[in-house]
Design an enzyme around this catalytic site. Structure first.
Site, mmCIF file in Angstrom:
data_model
loop_
_atom_site.group_PDB
_atom_site.id
_atom_site.type_symbol
_atom_site.label_atom_id
_atom_site.label_comp_id
_atom_site.label_asym_id
_atom_site.label_seq_id
_atom_site.Cartn_x
_atom_site.Cartn_y
_atom_site.Cartn_z
ATOM 1 C CG HIS A 11 13.884 118.689 61.309
ATOM 2 N ND1 HIS A 11 14.517 117.583 61.822
ATOM 3 C CD2 HIS A 11 14.391 118.892 60.075
ATOM 4 C CE1 HIS A 11 15.378 117.139 60.922
ATOM 5 N NE2 HIS A 11 15.315 117.916 59.846
ATOM 6 C CG ASP A 68 9.169 133.073 50.940
ATOM 7 O OD1 ASP A 68 8.435 132.209 51.462
ATOM 8 O OD2 ASP A 68 8.802 133.750 49.963
HETATM 9 P P1 ITT Z 1 6.593 128.133 55.693
HETATM 10 O O1 ITT Z 1 6.638 129.437 54.913
HETATM 11 O O2 ITT Z 1 5.547 128.105 56.754
HETATM 12 O O3 ITT Z 1 7.958 127.705 56.204
HETATM 13 P P2 ITT Z 1 5.967 126.972 53.152
HETATM 14 O O4 ITT Z 1 5.274 125.717 52.743
HETATM 15 O O5 ITT Z 1 5.407 128.264 52.626
HETATM 16 O O6 ITT Z 1 6.130 126.980 54.715
HETATM 17 P P3 ITT Z 1 8.445 127.672 51.786
HETATM 18 O O7 ITT Z 1 8.217 129.128 51.906
HETATM 19 O O8 ITT Z 1 9.817 127.149 52.075
HETATM 20 O O9 ITT Z 1 7.480 126.800 52.689
HETATM 21 O O10 ITT Z 1 8.094 127.238 50.284
HETATM 22 C C1 ITT Z 1 6.930 127.699 49.594
HETATM 23 C C2 ITT Z 1 6.432 126.602 48.689
HETATM 24 O O11 ITT Z 1 7.441 126.310 47.687
HETATM 25 C C3 ITT Z 1 6.178 125.278 49.397
HETATM 26 O O12 ITT Z 1 4.867 125.214 49.930
HETATM 27 C C4 ITT Z 1 6.362 124.288 48.255
HETATM 28 O O13 ITT Z 1 5.193 124.223 47.445
HETATM 29 C C5 ITT Z 1 7.486 124.919 47.435
HETATM 30 N N1 ITT Z 1 8.797 124.417 47.899
HETATM 31 C C6 ITT Z 1 9.736 125.110 48.606
HETATM 32 N N2 ITT Z 1 10.796 124.338 48.880
HETATM 33 C C7 ITT Z 1 10.535 123.131 48.331
HETATM 34 C C8 ITT Z 1 11.228 121.919 48.283
HETATM 35 O O14 ITT Z 1 12.413 121.753 48.878
HETATM 36 N N3 ITT Z 1 10.674 120.893 47.637
HETATM 37 C C9 ITT Z 1 9.479 121.020 47.045
HETATM 38 N N4 ITT Z 1 8.734 122.110 47.064
HETATM 39 C C10 ITT Z 1 9.255 123.182 47.701
#
Ligand code: ITT
Length: 192
Positions: A11, A68
Site C-alpha cells: 500500500h 521509522d
Molecule cells: P515496520 O517497521 O515494519 O514498518 P512498525 O510497526 O515497526 O512496522 P513503525 O516503525 O512505523 O512501524 O512504528 C513503530 C511503532 O510506533 C508502531 O508499531 C506503533 O506502535 C507506533 N506507531 C508508529 N506510527 C503510528 C501511528 O501512525 N499510529 C499509531 N501508532 C504508531
C-alpha cells in the site's frame, strides 16, 4: 531514477509510486530481491531509519529511502520512542502497549505526546533525513477502532477525535508519516 522504498507494505509503495509516476520507478524490498529482515539496532528513530536505508543502498547498490516512527510521551521522558512497537514486550501487541502507557500515566496530569517519523534517503551523492511530527495528548481510555498502534489513545491537538476515530484519509492529512513523506516527495520530484 530507480529507487527502493525499504518496506514490504504494498500500500505504501503504490502510494509513493503514484506521486512519482513518470519521474522515478519505485521498487519495494521484494522487487530488489531483499528478503531478509532489516535490522533496527539503534537507540534512536533517526538511527534506525538510517540503518535500514544505508544497509539496502550498500548491499543492493540501489538508491533507497526507509522510514521509522514512534510515540514520544513528555511525562515518560520521551518513551516509548524508538521502542514503541514492543514497549510492553516482544509480542508486539498494540493492546498491551496501550495498556502499559495508560497505567504508567495513571494519576499524571501532563499527558502531552507526539508521534515522530523520520525518513532517510541514501543515494550515491547524498544522505538526507526528513522528519514529520504530530502533537497531541494521551487520553485516559481507548476510543475508536481505526488505524493501528497507539491511535485509540492519541488525541491530536485541535481535534476532538482520536486518530482511531478518523478515516484513513483524515489521518493521512495530518499524520507525522504524511508530513515526512511530503518533504521527501518535494526533494524527489526535483531530483534527476
Ligand atoms: P515496520 O517497521 O515494519 O514498518 P512498525 O510497526 O515497526 O512496522 P513503525 O516503525 O512505523 O512501524 O512504528 C513503530 C511503532 O510506533 C508502531 O508499531 C506503533 O506502535 C507506533 N506507531 C508508529 N506510527 C503510528 C501511528 O501512525 N499510529 C499509531 N501508532 C504508531
Amino acid at each position: 531514477m530507480e529507487l527502493c522504498f525499504a518496506t514490504n507494505n504494498l500500500h505504501k509503495i503504490q502510494e509513493v509510486q503514484a506521486i512519482l509516476a513518470g519521474r522515478h520507478t519505485i521498487r519495494g524490498l521484494a522487487d530488489i530481491g531483499c528478503t531478509e529482515e532489516l535490522l533496527e539496532e539503534q537507540d534512536t528513530i533517526h538511527g534506525n531509519s538510517f540503518q535500514k536505508a544505508d544497509y539496502v543502498f550498500r548491499t543492493y547498490s540501489v538508491p533507497c529511502f526507509a522510514d521509522d516512527s514512534g510515540l514520544e510521551i513528555e511525562a515518560l521522558d520521551g518513551a516509548p520512542g524508538v521502542h514503541s512497537a514492543y514497549f510492553a514486550g516482544p509480542q508486539r501487541s498494540h493492546q498491551d502497549n496501550m495498556n502499559l502507557v495508560l497505567s504508567k500515566l495513571n494519576n499524571t496530569d501532563n499527558r502531552k505526546a507526539q508521534f515522530r517519523t523520520v525518513i532517510t534517503l541514501v543515494t550515491p551523492s547524498m544522505t538526507q533525513q526528513f522528519e514529520g511530527t504530530l502533537n497531541g495528548t494521551i487520553l485516559t481510555e481507548k476510543r475508536g477502532a481505526g488505524g493501528f498502534g497507539y491511535d485509540p489513545i492519541f488525541l491530536p491537538d485541535g481535534y476532538n477525535k482520536t486518530l482511531a476515530e478518523m478515516s484513513a484519509e483524515e489521518k493521512n492529512q495530518i499524520s507525522h508519516r504524511a508530513k515526512a513523506m511530503e518533504k521527501l516527495m518535494k526533494v524527489l520530484v526535483s531530483f534527476k
